[in-house]
Scaffold this active site. Sequence first.
Site, PDB file in Angstrom:
ATOM      1  N   GLU A 181       0.847  -1.199   0.000  1.00 55.97           N
ATOM      2  CA  GLU A 181       0.000   0.000   0.000  1.00 55.97           C
ATOM      3  C   GLU A 181       0.878   1.243   0.000  1.00 55.97           C
ATOM      4  O   GLU A 181       1.952   1.242   0.610  1.00 55.97           O
ATOM      5  CB  GLU A 181      -0.898  -0.009   1.250  1.00 55.97           C
ATOM      6  CG  GLU A 181      -1.857  -1.191   1.265  1.00 55.97           C
ATOM      7  CD  GLU A 181      -2.722  -1.262   2.522  1.00 55.97           C
ATOM      8  OE1 GLU A 181      -2.629  -0.362   3.384  1.00 55.97           O
ATOM      9  OE2 GLU A 181      -3.495  -2.230   2.638  1.00 55.97           O
TER      10      GLU A 181
ATOM     11  N   HIS B  48      -7.714   1.348   1.991  1.00 58.04           N
ATOM     12  CA  HIS B  48      -7.627   0.869   3.379  1.00 58.04           C
ATOM     13  C   HIS B  48      -8.410   1.779   4.336  1.00 58.04           C
ATOM     14  O   HIS B  48      -7.871   2.293   5.322  1.00 58.04           O
ATOM     15  CB  HIS B  48      -6.156   0.775   3.831  1.00 58.04           C
ATOM     16  CG  HIS B  48      -5.970  -0.155   4.999  1.00 58.04           C
ATOM     17  ND1 HIS B  48      -4.819  -0.877   5.217  1.00 58.04           N
ATOM     18  CD2 HIS B  48      -6.803  -0.488   6.026  1.00 58.04           C
ATOM     19  CE1 HIS B  48      -4.942  -1.598   6.315  1.00 58.04           C
ATOM     20  NE2 HIS B  48      -6.145  -1.380   6.827  1.00 58.04           N
TER      21      HIS B  48
HETATM   22  P1  NAI Z   1     -10.992 -10.960  15.289  1.00 59.03           P
HETATM   23  O1  NAI Z   1      -9.706 -11.370  15.886  1.00 59.03           O
HETATM   24  O2  NAI Z   1     -12.087 -10.513  16.187  1.00 59.03           O
HETATM   25  O3  NAI Z   1     -11.560 -12.160  14.387  1.00 59.03           O
HETATM   26  C1  NAI Z   1     -10.764 -12.917  13.522  1.00 59.03           C
HETATM   27  C2  NAI Z   1     -11.394 -14.290  13.365  1.00 59.03           C
HETATM   28  O4  NAI Z   1     -10.621 -15.028  12.411  1.00 59.03           O
HETATM   29  C3  NAI Z   1     -11.366 -15.105  14.657  1.00 59.03           C
HETATM   30  O5  NAI Z   1     -12.661 -15.623  14.897  1.00 59.03           O
HETATM   31  C4  NAI Z   1     -10.352 -16.198  14.377  1.00 59.03           C
HETATM   32  O6  NAI Z   1     -10.645 -17.405  15.054  1.00 59.03           O
HETATM   33  C5  NAI Z   1     -10.484 -16.367  12.886  1.00 59.03           C
HETATM   34  N1  NAI Z   1      -9.313 -16.974  12.249  1.00 59.03           N
HETATM   35  C6  NAI Z   1      -8.010 -16.876  12.582  1.00 59.03           C
HETATM   36  N2  NAI Z   1      -7.257 -17.588  11.740  1.00 59.03           N
HETATM   37  C7  NAI Z   1      -8.091 -18.162  10.859  1.00 59.03           C
HETATM   38  C8  NAI Z   1      -7.896 -19.020   9.748  1.00 59.03           C
HETATM   39  N3  NAI Z   1      -6.673 -19.419   9.371  1.00 59.03           N
HETATM   40  N4  NAI Z   1      -8.991 -19.440   9.077  1.00 59.03           N
HETATM   41  C9  NAI Z   1     -10.236 -19.039   9.445  1.00 59.03           C
HETATM   42  N5  NAI Z   1     -10.483 -18.220  10.499  1.00 59.03           N
HETATM   43  C10 NAI Z   1      -9.410 -17.790  11.184  1.00 59.03           C
HETATM   44  O7  NAI Z   1     -10.643  -9.832  14.226  1.00 59.03           O
HETATM   45  P2  NAI Z   1     -11.577  -8.652  13.723  1.00 59.03           P
HETATM   46  O8  NAI Z   1     -11.541  -7.526  14.680  1.00 59.03           O
HETATM   47  O9  NAI Z   1     -12.893  -9.195  13.336  1.00 59.03           O
HETATM   48  O10 NAI Z   1     -10.752  -8.206  12.402  1.00 59.03           O
HETATM   49  C11 NAI Z   1     -10.693  -9.043  11.270  1.00 59.03           C
HETATM   50  C12 NAI Z   1      -9.705  -8.482  10.247  1.00 59.03           C
HETATM   51  O11 NAI Z   1     -10.105  -7.186   9.825  1.00 59.03           O
HETATM   52  C13 NAI Z   1      -8.286  -8.331  10.776  1.00 59.03           C
HETATM   53  O12 NAI Z   1      -7.373  -8.739   9.781  1.00 59.03           O
HETATM   54  C14 NAI Z   1      -8.136  -6.846  10.962  1.00 59.03           C
HETATM   55  O13 NAI Z   1      -6.791  -6.446  10.837  1.00 59.03           O
HETATM   56  C15 NAI Z   1      -8.976  -6.328   9.790  1.00 59.03           C
HETATM   57  N6  NAI Z   1      -9.437  -4.951   9.927  1.00 59.03           N
HETATM   58  C16 NAI Z   1      -9.396  -4.157   8.804  1.00 59.03           C
HETATM   59  C17 NAI Z   1      -9.824  -2.864   8.844  1.00 59.03           C
HETATM   60  C18 NAI Z   1      -9.796  -2.019   7.630  1.00 59.03           C
HETATM   61  O14 NAI Z   1      -9.686  -0.806   7.725  1.00 59.03           O
HETATM   62  N7  NAI Z   1      -9.942  -2.592   6.458  1.00 59.03           N
HETATM   63  C19 NAI Z   1     -10.291  -2.268  10.105  1.00 59.03           C
HETATM   64  C20 NAI Z   1     -10.389  -3.211  11.196  1.00 59.03           C
HETATM   65  C21 NAI Z   1      -9.947  -4.487  11.101  1.00 59.03           C
END
Ligand code: NAI
Length: 409
Positions: A269, A292
């Site tokens: 990015e 992003h």
């Molecule tokens: P979270 O930690 O609450 O949830 C992630 C889920 O993924 C968990 O349930 C976990 O068990 C599961 N997981 C982990 N490894 C896995 C795998 N190999 N296969 C399947 N499931 C798996 O995270 P949250 O807060 O929901 O965030 C999710 C993503 O969104 C993160 O990558 C975060 O960095 C990204 N994000 C992006 C934003 C943006 O501006 N685009 C803003 C906020 C978050």
Amino acid sequence: MSQLSLDKSKIRFLLLEGVHKNAIGVLSSNGYTNIDYLHTALDEDALIEKIRNVHFVGIRSRTKINERVLQAADKLIAIGCFCIGTNQVNLRAAMAKGIPVFNAPHSNTRSVAELVLAETILLLRGIPEKNALVHRGGWSKSAEGSFEARGKTLGIVGYGNIGSQLSVLAEALGMHVIYYDAITKLPLGNARQLGTLDELLAQADVVSLHVPEIASTENMMGAKQFATMKSGSIFINAARGSCVDIDALAAALESKQLGGASIDVFPKEPKANDEEFLSPLRRFDNVILTPHIGGSTLEAQANIGLEVAEKFVRYSDTGATLSAVNFPEVAVPLLAGKHRLLHIHKNIPGVLSAINGIFAENGFNISAQSLMTNDAVGYLVMDVDVDYSTVVLHKLQEIDGTIWARVLY
Ligand code: NAI
């Protein structure tokens, strides 16, 4: 490390990248007024220059705090990431210097879920291409390839904070929700967990990624996975750029295996708003590309500003490290009339008994003591009955394995 002054006006904060001004409000209302506030990120050399005398630094995702920066940061006490991700900071190196890193893990989850839902509707209707065509003076009035979201199947990969909120919003719209997660998760509403990613890919009309950036998610969507998806289906990634093989995604769009996509995060990015964004996805009208900003709403920024600044204040006032991402978590309630000492050390045997030995030798009564360790460091918060003496502090600093020791008040 030298002893922290009790005069709050001497504690210097450097807030970069225009973090929400709520942070300034929280700090100043708690007596911390020595704040340098910049709207931009700093490159490595500029940051090294600026961070030398700073006690607390607040950043967002563009400032990189690597080992070299940390080496220059002689006075640094804590790092606040006013965002979700913390991979812009060398967490191990910070921990080795006894510097906790705080973030705001869930303040913007709703913002991401709302955006993904909106993109789902737009992509199912083919709006991105229609919008591009009309902007260029074209006109294509047709229902061909346009679908309602109602009754379609949304496949959520990663049913955590964002994935599960999206699940609720999508069901309210009449979508069927299936999800795949690395661990068993309680479904919300009528959502169904599937045992494998492939099962989900084969059934979903829209697939949306909500997994963290970890080894098991690196390029989890590649040529094979796109080929497993239903022909003409939609792919959305607002998680992390490393989770998707972008060339494979471009090939799946080129061959029309995918009907459209929405991508908010990329393997590479731009570091600043004036740097050109390069990607093989730019040529597709049926792909929504966003810089992003999945979690970037004013509501989320305001929440993040409050959350991280409050963590700074708690740490500075009481030594509490609750929810630090790289550090043992300790929170000891304040006791009136006591004196608090903090000690961070390498996690090796004998440190606690050496500390207690010093107190016993000097006849100091310990009123409260809380120690937490992780694989590398131990963090000890102690309240003592009498005024600390500099002699004791020096002795604590000399204990083998000490990273730093200081008197809080
Ligand atoms: P979270 O930690 O609450 O949830 C992630 C889920 O993924 C968990 O349930 C976990 O068990 C599961 N997981 C982990 N490894 C896995 C795998 N190999 N296969 C399947 N499931 C798996 O995270 P949250 O807060 O929901 O965030 C999710 C993503 O969104 C993160 O990558 C975060 O960095 C990204 N994000 C992006 C934003 C943006 O501006 N685009 C803003 C906020 C978050």
